[in-house]
Design an enzyme around this catalytic site. Sequence first.
Site, mmCIF file in Angstrom:
data_model
loop_
_atom_site.group_PDB
_atom_site.id
_atom_site.type_symbol
_atom_site.label_atom_id
_atom_site.label_comp_id
_atom_site.label_asym_id
_atom_site.label_seq_id
_atom_site.Cartn_x
_atom_site.Cartn_y
_atom_site.Cartn_z
ATOM 1 C CB THR A 338 -1.194 -0.012 1.091
ATOM 2 O OG1 THR A 338 -0.271 -0.285 2.774
ATOM 3 C CG2 THR A 338 -1.956 -1.029 1.077
ATOM 4 C CB SER A 364 -0.561 10.354 3.168
ATOM 5 O OG SER A 364 -1.125 9.862 1.845
ATOM 6 N NE ARG A 365 5.244 3.711 2.388
ATOM 7 C CZ ARG A 365 4.293 2.928 2.773
ATOM 8 N NH1 ARG A 365 3.593 2.187 1.931
ATOM 9 N NH2 ARG A 365 5.031 2.232 3.952
ATOM 10 C CB VAL A 366 -0.302 9.824 -2.091
ATOM 11 C CG1 VAL A 366 -1.109 11.261 -2.915
ATOM 12 C CG2 VAL A 366 -0.262 8.793 -2.668
#
Length: 518
Positions: A338, A364-366
């Site tokens: 994810t 959150s990697r975004v």
Amino acid sequence: MQLKPEEISKVIRSQIKYYENAISQNETGTILMVGDGIARASGLINCMAGELLEFENGSFGMAQNLEENSVSIVIFGSDEEIAEGQSVKRTGKVVSVPVGEAMIGRVVNALGQPIDGGGNINTSEFRPIESPAPGIIDRQPVHEPLQTGIKAIDSMIPIGRGQRELIIGDRQTGKTTLAVDTIINQKGQDVICIYVAIGQKRSTVASLVETLSRNGAMAYTIVVAATASESSPLQYIAPYSGCAMGEYFMKQGKHVLVIYDDLSKHAVAYRALSLLIRRPPGREAYPGDVFYLHSRLLERAAKLNAAHGGGSLTALPVIETQAGDVSAYIPTNVISITDGQIFLETELFHSGVMPAVNPGISVSRVGGNAQIKAMKKVAGTLKLIYSQYRELQSFAQFGSDLDADTKARLAQGERIVEVLKQNQNSPVPVEKQVAILYAVTKGILANVEVADIREYESGLFNYLDADKNGIAAMEEIRGTGNLSAEAEENLRAALEGYTGTFVASRPVKDTEVAKTAG
């Protein structure tokens, strides 16, 4: 008994008249063994992997192991009427589910059949449950926010359309509540939601559907349920079925949110199924392809580029941990697939912090790409201030003499924790989140008692809808997503005006009376 020649010719003529010159050819096999929801059949020489097979009693199964002399079949439903020696025939197609607009608002099983008592679903289109994920060239980076309506998430762990964000935590920490609130917040956002319940109690699914209906969310939601009483094969295909239904809308350029609740039970169902068909067990008795089980599902979440319609499929998988152990086999697998995780902590939950999001482990990697500019501006320092507060809090309990700066930081941290608390099924619009977070990060709440913040917040939201400065600021944030200098000025004026009135209206405390008397 004498037959007349004219009668014979009449029968022959009618036979010729209604004769159909069509040869039906079916490849059939013979069942060698059946039990525990698994059948083994011989004679299906050209059978495909994942093919749908039909038994004599009309029930279906799916081909799994293709061996030299036999095929292992997992049975969808009961195996009571299936016996050794019976025939089983190929259908020539892989397992597919019905898709289309008619599915929206319905509760269906893993095969897409209605289970809500609302009659048949009129749809003629089908999609295979397994399909390849969109390629790299077909995608674009995640840049549109998917608002959850939950302050702690939209500010510190933002989710974008097309992202895969894991919700992880022990049982009874609010994972499903968080997912349901996200669905409720999509009202009027032009997002179709699909909730996949895997291995849950029927009563839990029924109460969830009732919650969604009560909040008007079933109008844009499909619920796919493979409950605890259903067989492992149905629990195994449920998330793929939900994903196929979502892909139909994504290919049309629409935005879809799919929640898989939860993938721990999905992995357990697949383990049971694999052991029954004699696949070799690996770590913790899971089969060797348990990583691929979830990676091929979650890779189907994507934000497609304009050439492919610009649709998106956002995935929110849920994983249940045991005693907060995120380093266990299935949790680490899904974390690595994810684009970030929201970690819910039991200690926070029991101390009354709800949603019990731990911003230290959650990520959150975004990141800011999935936030509106106004939120990015306000929440940029929030995670840092919150983390510093958590650190100071652990030291402050050992010492009594604290300097003014530490006391101020602790006081602000307490107010941030209180602001981030939220009741279930009450998502907050993003522009109002910006307002309350601006107030707490800029120190406007310094004179408001921590115990009064809940009351302050509900009053503030009503005030912003009535005050001219508040209305102007809210409209700009809602319309453009920006917080210009003028809008910030309007917002600050509205916040300071309301805060002054609110503080003046509070009853004077005994300690304050004593101070003035002294």
